[in-house]
Design an enzyme around this catalytic site. Structure first.
Site, PDB file in Angstrom:
ATOM      1  N   ASP A  30      -0.064  14.717  11.394  1.00 16.52           N
ATOM      2  CA  ASP A  30      -0.800  13.982  10.340  1.00 16.52           C
ATOM      3  C   ASP A  30      -2.396  14.538  10.394  1.00 16.52           C
ATOM      4  O   ASP A  30      -2.926  14.825  11.234  1.00 16.52           O
ATOM      5  CB  ASP A  30      -0.702  12.472  10.563  1.00 16.52           C
ATOM      6  CG  ASP A  30      -0.990  11.473   9.347  1.00 16.52           C
ATOM      7  OD1 ASP A  30      -0.425  10.974   8.815  1.00 16.52           O
ATOM      8  OD2 ASP A  30      -2.414  11.589   9.007  1.00 16.52           O
ATOM      9  N   CYS A 263       7.359  -0.680  -1.878  1.00 12.33           N
ATOM     10  CA  CYS A 263       8.571   0.212  -2.686  1.00 12.33           C
ATOM     11  C   CYS A 263       8.804  -0.485  -3.947  1.00 12.33           C
ATOM     12  O   CYS A 263       8.598   0.151  -4.994  1.00 12.33           O
ATOM     13  CB  CYS A 263       9.660   0.177  -1.705  1.00 12.33           C
ATOM     14  SG  CYS A 263       9.706   1.024  -0.177  1.00 12.33           S
TER      15      CYS A 263
END
Length: 438
Positions: A30, A263
């Site tokens: 990351d 989502c």
């Protein structure tokens, strides 16, 4: 097998940790240095039951590590999972694929030997083709295959979902990648979790189709809840009656204030945009999006009705801020729309959530946060349950009545019944059931 996971957010961290728990060597990458530093120190940036312990055990076992150095991780890896964010693009609602394509560009420059590159992020149909094009353009001599492997994780139950999945969908275009992905998921395949190989574009569409169908199912039962109220029926009995039909099933038939989260809202919208781009509109999904957006804010009308038609100057206590229990995710939470709508009508809001208040502070203004349900209920004219945390399932109504200005419960998740609370002197309002009073 060495696996690199690009992106250490929700999907990347859960997936990488579970792969490590299978016995693979996993390197989570990351760019956020502070996030990586916290992970190295055992601090988990998200709330997911069981994840902190699983990360700790696999780090100690030497199977899981964290880094900001993508190049080294890519060169070591047999498989690279791209698990970066794909939020709705501001302005048009399409999925923002800039992070996916940026990851592909960086991966391309560092490939060494045959590598399988997997899009784990939720992406529109054709994204895998573009990832492949980017890599071949930057590194024409690279030996790789691009695979689609969508995630089907529920926040709050992600670890069990990953380890005991209904199915594992893999979109491949070559036998070498198929062989590698079979090896990656061998621990699950041996437990008879269905490993479904399809084309790459089919895999990408499966993810969106699955989320859209579930969103439609939620919206369907919410509309039936409104009809149930109008005709004097009980939506919970309706849901039970139709859910016993194996063709329908009982899951996602709980009436409430609408869906939210990371989502369903963005994926349904992205599917609508993809369909429009291909001149093949999905009208049911379009309508689902519209109904859900309206529903969340309209729930405020129940609260206003419950307190006599006017909330101006009245204190409303909100229990539950996250879009669902067992997560700290506030994205598109119904609570945000409900709070704003009540504030627009002049209400004073106090709120409590077991895990979501840190995030909520950045998202709502002029809200007083408390340390418990009883703390925020003091002097309130109504108590509103928005998220069905277990901590709210056995409230002490005798205690609440003593502290509240008016004993009113607005139960937007139907976790109580009128008789339960009426014996303590409360008036009660719920969703889609006849046992309520205005």
């Amino acid at each position: 097998m060495v696996i690199a996971v690009i992106g250490s957010g929700y999907v990347g961290l859960v997936s990488g940790t579970c792969f490590a728990d299978f016995g693979h060597e996993v390197i989570c990458v990351d760019k956020a240095k502070d996030k990586i530093e916290k992970l190295r120190n055992g601090q988990i940036p998200i709330y997911e039951p069981g994840l902190e312990e699983l990360v700790d055990s696999n780090v100690k076992a030497g199977r899981l590590s964290f880094t900001t150095e993508l190049t080294d991780a890519v060169r070591k890896a047999d498989v690279i999972f791209i698990a970066v964010g794909t939020p709705s693009r501001r302005g048009d609602g399409h999925a923002d694929l800039s992070y996916v394509y940026a990851a592909a560009e960086e991966i391309a420059a560092s490939l060494d030997g045959f590598t399988v590159i997997v899009t784990k992020s939720t992406v529109p149909v054709g994204t895998g083709d573009e990832v492949e094009r980017i890599i071949r353009e930057i590194n024409p001599n690279a030996d790789f295959e691009v695979v689609s492997n969508p995630e089907f994780l529920r926040e709050g139950a992600a670890i069990s979902d990953f380890k005991r999945p209904d199915r594992i969908v893999v979109g491949v275009s070559g036998d070498r990648a198929k062989s590698v992905m079979t090896e990656v998921y061998r621990p699950l395949y041996l437990n008879q979790s269905p490993l479904v190989f399809v084309s790459r574009r089919t895999s990408e569409l499966i993810k969106y189709a699955g989320n859209a169908f579930l969103a439609m199912k939620i919206t369907f039962i919410n509309e039936l809840a409104d009809l149930s109220e109008a005709v004097g029926a009980d939506v919970q009995d309706v849901a039970r009656g139709i859910g016993l039909d194996n063709r329908i099933g009982s899951k996602f038939l709980n009436a409430g204030p609408g869906y939210g989260g990371s989502c369903f809202p963005k994926d349904t919208l992205a599917l609508v945009k993809t369909a429009q781009d291909h001149a093949s509109p999905v009208r049911l999904i379009e309508t689902t999006c519209s109904i859900n957006d309206q529903r969340k804010r309209s729930m405020s009308k129940k609260v206003i009705s419950a307190v006599g038609g006017d909330v101006r100057g009245k204190k409303i206590a909100v229990l539950g801020l996250t879009f669902k229990p067992n997560t700290d995710d506030m994205r598109d939470s119904p609570a945000l729309s409900i709070i704003q709508a009540l504030q627009d009508k002049g209400a004073e809001i106090s709120a409590y959530d077991p895990e979501g208040m840190k995030a909520a502070v950045e998202l709502v203004d002029n809200v007083t946060f408390g340390n418990s349900a009883y703390d925020v209920a003091k002097d309130a004219h109504a108590l509103v349950i928005v998220t069905e945390w277990n901590a709210f399932r056995a409230l002490d109504f005798s205690r609440l009545k003593e502290d509240m200005a008016v004993p009113v419960l607005v139960d937007l998740r139907n976790i109580y019944g009128k008789d339960e609370v009426a014996k303590h002197g409360f008036s009660y309002m719920c969703v889609g059931r006849p046992d309520q009073e205005a």
